[in-house]
Each structure stands twice: as C-alpha cells, then as structure tokens.
Scaffold this motif. Structure first.
Motif, PDB file in Angstrom:
ATOM      1  N   VAL A   1       0.899  -1.289   0.047  1.00 45.99           N
ATOM      2  CA  VAL A   1       0.054  -0.015  -0.042  1.00 45.99           C
ATOM      3  C   VAL A   1       0.903   1.231  -0.036  1.00 45.99           C
ATOM      4  CG1 VAL A   1      -1.951  -1.225   1.190  1.00 45.99           C
ATOM      5  CG2 VAL A   1      -0.164   0.002   2.529  1.00 45.99           C
ATOM      6  N   ASP A   2       0.384   2.224  -0.596  1.00 45.43           N
ATOM      7  CA  ASP A   2       1.070   3.691  -0.242  1.00 45.43           C
ATOM      8  C   ASP A   2       0.800   4.299   0.878  1.00 45.43           C
ATOM      9  OD1 ASP A   2       1.812   3.492  -3.158  1.00 45.43           O
ATOM     10  OD2 ASP A   2       0.038   4.330  -3.829  1.00 45.43           O
ATOM     11  N   GLY A   3       1.967   4.969   1.454  1.00 43.36           N
ATOM     12  CA  GLY A   3       1.921   5.629   2.737  1.00 43.36           C
ATOM     13  C   GLY A   3       2.770   6.828   3.204  1.00 43.36           C
ATOM     14  N   SER A   4       2.722   7.266   4.099  1.00 41.02           N
ATOM     15  CA  SER A   4       3.666   8.359   4.383  1.00 41.02           C
ATOM     16  C   SER A   4       3.955   8.521   5.738  1.00 41.02           C
ATOM     17  CB  SER A   4       2.867   9.841   4.046  1.00 41.02           C
ATOM     18  OG  SER A   4       3.786  10.822   4.576  1.00 41.02           O
ATOM     19  N   LEU A   5       5.182   8.763   5.967  1.00 45.08           N
ATOM     20  CA  LEU A   5       5.666   8.875   7.532  1.00 45.08           C
ATOM     21  C   LEU A   5       4.890  10.123   8.267  1.00 45.08           C
ATOM     22  CD1 LEU A   5       9.616   7.827   7.304  1.00 45.08           C
ATOM     23  CD2 LEU A   5       7.403   6.587   8.149  1.00 45.08           C
ATOM     24  N   ALA A   6       4.146  11.050   7.371  1.00 44.46           N
ATOM     25  CA  ALA A   6       3.783  12.049   8.293  1.00 44.46           C
ATOM     26  C   ALA A   6       2.385  12.163   7.618  1.00 44.46           C
ATOM     27  CB  ALA A   6       4.490  13.355   7.575  1.00 44.46           C
ATOM     28  N   GLU A   7       1.320  12.737   8.423  1.00 42.58           N
ATOM     29  CA  GLU A   7      -0.011  12.909   8.019  1.00 42.58           C
ATOM     30  C   GLU A   7      -0.019  13.996   7.041  1.00 42.58           C
ATOM     31  OE1 GLU A   7      -4.164  13.607  10.357  1.00 42.58           O
ATOM     32  OE2 GLU A   7      -2.384  13.952  11.253  1.00 42.58           O
ATOM     33  N   GLY A   8      -1.043  13.956   6.121  1.00 40.62           N
ATOM     34  CA  GLY A   8      -1.308  14.848   5.140  1.00 40.62           C
ATOM     35  C   GLY A   8      -2.491  14.603   4.288  1.00 40.62           C
ATOM     36  N   PRO A   9      -3.008  15.374   3.457  1.00 37.38           N
ATOM     37  CA  PRO A   9      -4.378  15.206   2.884  1.00 37.38           C
ATOM     38  C   PRO A   9      -4.427  14.085   2.187  1.00 37.38           C
ATOM     39  CG  PRO A   9      -3.286  17.396   2.618  1.00 37.38           C
ATOM     40  CD  PRO A   9      -2.348  16.722   3.052  1.00 37.38           C
ATOM     41  N   ASP A  10      -3.383  13.521   1.716  1.00 34.03           N
ATOM     42  CA  ASP A  10      -3.706  12.186   1.013  1.00 34.03           C
ATOM     43  C   ASP A  10      -3.437  10.978   1.788  1.00 34.03           C
ATOM     44  OD1 ASP A  10      -4.162  13.453  -1.342  1.00 34.03           O
ATOM     45  OD2 ASP A  10      -1.675  13.559  -2.010  1.00 34.03           O
ATOM     46  N   PHE A  11      -3.082  11.122   3.080  1.00 32.36           N
ATOM     47  CA  PHE A  11      -2.560  10.114   3.994  1.00 32.36           C
ATOM     48  C   PHE A  11      -2.897  10.520   5.387  1.00 32.36           C
ATOM     49  CE2 PHE A  11       0.493   9.737   0.516  1.00 32.36           C
ATOM     50  CZ  PHE A  11       0.229   8.346   0.213  1.00 32.36           C
TER      51      PHE A  11
ATOM     52  N   SER B   1       0.005  -7.917   8.132  1.00 28.71           N
ATOM     53  CA  SER B   1       1.409  -7.492   7.703  1.00 28.71           C
ATOM     54  C   SER B   1       0.976  -6.450   6.597  1.00 28.71           C
ATOM     55  CB  SER B   1       2.366  -8.579   7.532  1.00 28.71           C
ATOM     56  OG  SER B   1       1.661  -9.586   6.154  1.00 28.71           O
ATOM     57  N   ALA B   2       2.057  -5.941   6.369  1.00 32.82           N
ATOM     58  CA  ALA B   2       2.170  -5.135   4.782  1.00 32.82           C
ATOM     59  C   ALA B   2       3.503  -4.589   4.678  1.00 32.82           C
ATOM     60  CB  ALA B   2       1.079  -3.964   4.957  1.00 32.82           C
ATOM     61  N   ARG B   3       3.400  -4.297   3.255  1.00 33.82           N
ATOM     62  CA  ARG B   3       4.697  -3.369   2.697  1.00 33.82           C
ATOM     63  C   ARG B   3       4.148  -1.832   2.629  1.00 33.82           C
ATOM     64  NH1 ARG B   3       8.449  -6.954  -1.184  1.00 33.82           N
ATOM     65  NH2 ARG B   3       7.879  -8.957  -0.253  1.00 33.82           N
ATOM     66  N   VAL B   4       4.765  -0.933   2.922  1.00 31.26           N
ATOM     67  CA  VAL B   4       4.220   0.405   2.702  1.00 31.26           C
ATOM     68  C   VAL B   4       5.404   1.132   1.785  1.00 31.26           C
ATOM     69  CG1 VAL B   4       3.678   2.568   3.768  1.00 31.26           C
ATOM     70  CG2 VAL B   4       3.154   0.584   5.056  1.00 31.26           C
ATOM     71  N   ARG B   5       4.642   1.721   0.765  1.00 25.28           N
ATOM     72  CA  ARG B   5       5.463   2.427  -0.286  1.00 25.28           C
ATOM     73  C   ARG B   5       5.332   3.734  -0.073  1.00 25.28           C
ATOM     74  NH1 ARG B   5       3.861  -0.389  -4.882  1.00 25.28           N
ATOM     75  NH2 ARG B   5       1.815   0.629  -4.510  1.00 25.28           N
ATOM     76  N   LEU B   6       6.677   4.185   0.137  1.00 22.89           N
ATOM     77  CA  LEU B   6       6.671   5.747   0.359  1.00 22.89           C
ATOM     78  C   LEU B   6       6.782   6.691  -0.996  1.00 22.89           C
ATOM     79  CD1 LEU B   6       9.021   6.066   3.575  1.00 22.89           C
ATOM     80  CD2 LEU B   6       6.785   5.756   3.310  1.00 22.89           C
ATOM     81  N   ALA B   7       6.366   7.779  -1.037  1.00 22.11           N
ATOM     82  CA  ALA B   7       6.720   8.755  -2.161  1.00 22.11           C
ATOM     83  C   ALA B   7       8.005   8.817  -3.048  1.00 22.11           C
ATOM     84  CB  ALA B   7       6.239   9.986  -1.987  1.00 22.11           C
ATOM     85  N   ASP B   8       9.030   8.542  -2.270  1.00 25.12           N
ATOM     86  CA  ASP B   8      10.290   8.297  -2.946  1.00 25.12           C
ATOM     87  C   ASP B   8      10.675   6.916  -3.210  1.00 25.12           C
ATOM     88  OD1 ASP B   8      10.847   7.004  -0.680  1.00 25.12           O
ATOM     89  OD2 ASP B   8      12.575   8.153   0.109  1.00 25.12           O
ATOM     90  N   GLY B   9       9.772   5.840  -3.364  1.00 28.77           N
ATOM     91  CA  GLY B   9       9.823   4.396  -3.722  1.00 28.77           C
ATOM     92  C   GLY B   9      10.426   3.711  -2.766  1.00 28.77           C
ATOM     93  N   THR B  10      10.755   4.432  -1.273  1.00 29.43           N
ATOM     94  CA  THR B  10      11.070   3.234  -0.466  1.00 29.43           C
ATOM     95  C   THR B  10      10.186   2.476  -0.019  1.00 29.43           C
ATOM     96  OG1 THR B  10      12.708   5.050   0.321  1.00 29.43           O
ATOM     97  CG2 THR B  10      12.126   3.281   2.113  1.00 29.43           C
ATOM     98  N   LEU B  11      10.497   1.149   0.452  1.00 26.33           N
ATOM     99  CA  LEU B  11       9.357   0.251   0.760  1.00 26.33           C
ATOM    100  C   LEU B  11       9.728   0.035   2.404  1.00 26.33           C
ATOM    101  CD1 LEU B  11       9.066  -2.282  -1.886  1.00 26.33           C
ATOM    102  CD2 LEU B  11       7.295  -0.716  -1.053  1.00 26.33           C
TER     103      LEU B  11
END
Length: 397
Positions: free
Chosen positions: A127-137, A214-224
């Motif tokens: 899933v897509d995600g972010s380490l910081a809260e924002g409008p999209d996450f 469990s899950a893999r989280v994909r950050l905006a820069d491509g980091t999993l």
C-alpha cells in the motif's frame, strides 16, 4: 514397514500426540498412508523441507515466537534436531525424511470423522503511505500501546471482566481491565499510549492491513517499509465480509476483497456511516512495528517469528497445533487463476490469526501484492487437512 506395523506406528504417533497435546472435544484423527494422499509423490518435498528447516532452527534453539502458541512437544523437537543434521539434497531424500519421521492423520471436527477442513487465503498487502500525516494520507497505523498486556491463553479466566479475552489494559493501579475495542480506539481512547508509525490513504487500507497482519508500505520516494505484527487489543474478531453476505448486501459467490473494500468506500468510512460502522463491528484491533531488516525477497514475519513462504506457509489455530508441524492440504480452489484447480501441497504451520479457530482450519499464505490478494481473497473452501505428527521408532508400538 508392513501394513500392520505402519498402522501400529500411526496409532503410536496419535497416542503419543494425545498425551502431549489433547485435541478439543469432538475432533478426531484418522490415519492415512502417505501413498493414499493424492498428489503427494508429485509435490516438491525439497522446497517444503527448506521451509520446515527454518521452523526447526527456531524450535531446536527454543526461540520465542512472535505470538505464543502451544509449545512444541519433545517429539517435534527431536524430529527437528534430526532434520538439522540430515543430508537432504533432493526431492526423493526430502520425501523420505517426512515419511520416516512423521505419520499422517486426516483431521476432522465432525462426529462421523469425515473431512470438513475450512480453508482461506491471506497475503501481504502493498500500500502507499507516508511517515507524516497529510491530505492524501490521513489514516494512522498505530504502534503497540504502552499499557497493553498480552494474556497467555491459559491465563484468561473463565469468568470476570477478562473472560475469553487475549489481552488487557494495565491501569495506573497495576490492575488489568479489558482493552478498548476498535470503536473506542478510533475515538481516541488510547491517545498518549500509542503513536502513529505510518499513515495510509484511508480507514479501509488500515483495516485490511490489520486483517492480513502485515504489509509493505511504499513511500513517495519509492522506499518500501515492512509492517510487522506487534500485538492486538484482545477483543474478539468478527468477519465483516460474512456480515455483508448474511445480510444480503453481497452474494456469497460475489464476495471478494475488492468487493468488500468497494462496498465500504461506497457507503462511507466515518463511524456514523454504514461503511465505518461495519468496520467497527470487528472489535479486534491490531498494532504494528516497522521492520527494516527483512529483504524484499523475503515474506512477512508470521506468528512463529519467521519469514513466511508463498504457498508453503499456513496459519493454524495456535491453541491446538504448535508451529512447525507439516500439514498436507488437498482442495479444489482458484489458486493459480480465477478457475478452481487441484491444490495438493505440503505446508508448514508458521503463522496464526484471530479468525483461525478449530483443528481442521488453515489459512494459506499467497505472497505479496495485488495479484496475491486477488487469489487469497477468493479462497473460502472446504478440503482435506492432514496433519503430520512426529513419530519416533519404539514409541507405543
């Protein structure tokens, strides 16, 4: 070994097992010769042995599981030690090892002993995600709360406020009380005790990650990043998919993970809307850690504390079976594509789940990503569940 001695050996293994770990009332074991397991000789036993061997390293060393289960009996520890020293280099020698060190038993919970295994599938979402809260996450994955106490299954009392619960909340006076359920947690009842470790797009994504464990989280820069199970609130699990089927919202033959997610989104995700209210009917809530040491070619960490293997690892009822036991599963399921086909594989018990209850119950790990999710979400099938019990020459012959 003659047919008579094979039967005696099977009886001995079953009797030995009943002493080690009694089966629940109504469950039965029926001995099955290996040659009578359809497709057994054609399976890749070397691949299965490699997965079994990973469990054996943990069992033989006494490593602590991520989620406690029935302890491995001495007979399984002995088999694992033999596996670690065995020279198994091809499919034939792997098959011989399983046939020499185990006896096969069809598991049933029916009074007449007929096969009635219930099989499902699960996967690791990406899933897509972010380490910081924002409008999209805006939907948080929470860390394990600092006031959460996991209760050993044997310690859960039969009466009182903690009856039947798997976890509790430690209050300031050190007493224990039932941990808040999903609705209370989402309303902020554990604020200050758990922190968001990553943010996902919406509550549906969080819910599905929790159900899968469990899950893999994909950050905006491509980091999993990997999400690893860190605990649960101990409240009972309820299948919201079953609720939708039972109420006629989705026909049983049309139920899938995609349909479930779409229904919730179509009906609103806030607690005051039908989609959000439906999710809150599952009172169970899962907490996670971020894991960075697992390679992306490795599966998620299961209840045994080991990386899971696609189509070789299964989740079992940890109150009945110990981790590491092999099991033969035979069923007609849509595991290769959307059309059912024979599934005949040797699996290893390496995971568990709050919805995996009963002796003839298995959840098949399908791997990571959307394709795995599509296949896993279609599995709700009956089949054969044949457990392999450790056998040692000279025991109850």
């Amino acid at each position: 070994m003659t047919l008579a001695s094979a039967s005696q050996a099977g009886d001995g293994a079953a009797a030995q097992w009943r002493r080690d770990i009694p089966l629940p009332p109504g469950a039965s074991l029926q001995g099955v010769p290996f040659r009578d397991l359809a497709g057994f000789a054609q399976d890749d036993h070397l691949e299965a042995f490699a997965v079994f061997l990973r469990s054996c390293v943990s069992i033989a060393s006494g490593a602590r599981a991520l989620r406690d289960a029935v302890p491995a009996p001495a007979s399984l520890v002995s088999v694992c030690r033999r596996a670690l020293s065995a020279e198994v280099r091809d499919k034939a020698s792997a098959q011989r090892f399983f046939e020499t060190n185990f006896r096969a038993f069809r598991v049933s919970a029916k009074p007449d002993g007929s096969s009635d295994a219930f099989l499902t599938g699960y996967f690791e979402p990406v899933v897509d995600g972010s380490l910081a809260e924002g409008p999209d996450f805006s939907a948080p994955i929470l860390s394990r709360p600092d006031d959460l106490v996991t209760l050993p299954s044997a310690a859960s009392p039969g009466s009182g406020p903690l009856a039947g619960l798997a976890a509790a909340r430690r209050l300031p006076d050190q007493s224990l009380w039932p941990y808040p359920d999903r609705a209370a947690i989402e309303a902020g009842d554990i604020f200050g005790h758990a922190v968001p470790i990553v943010w996902l797009r919406d509550a549906v994504e969080v819910f599905i990650v929790q159900v899968q464990g469990s899950a893999r989280v994909r950050l905006a820069d491509g980091t999993l990043l990997r999400l690893v199970y860190a605990g649960r609130n101990g409240q009972p699990y309820t299948s919201i998919g079953k609720i939708l089927v039972d109420t006629g919202e989705i026909a049983a033959q049309d139920m899938s993970l995609a349909r479930l997610k779409q229904w919730i989104r179509d009906h609103g995700q806030s607690p005051s809307e039908p989609g959000g209210a439906l999710m809150q009917r599952n009172r169970s809530y899962i907490f996670f850690d971020l894991e960075t040491s697992l390679g992306l070619d490795e599966g998620p960490v299961g209840g045994a504390g080991l990386s899971l293997s696609r189509l070789r690892s299964i989740a079992i009822d940890r109150s009945i079976w110990p981790y590491g036991l092999p099991a033969w599963i035979e069923a007609e399921i849509p595991w290769r594509d959307a059309s059912p086909s024979p599934f005949r594989r040797l699996m290893i018990a390496q995971d568990t789940g709050s919805a995996i209850i009963g002796p003839a119950r298995a959840d098949i790990f399908f791997g990571s990503g959307d394709d795995a999710g599509a296949r896993a979400g279609d599995i709700r099938s009956s089949g054969d569940f044949v457990i392999f019990l450790p056998f040692e020459e000279g025991s109850d012959r």
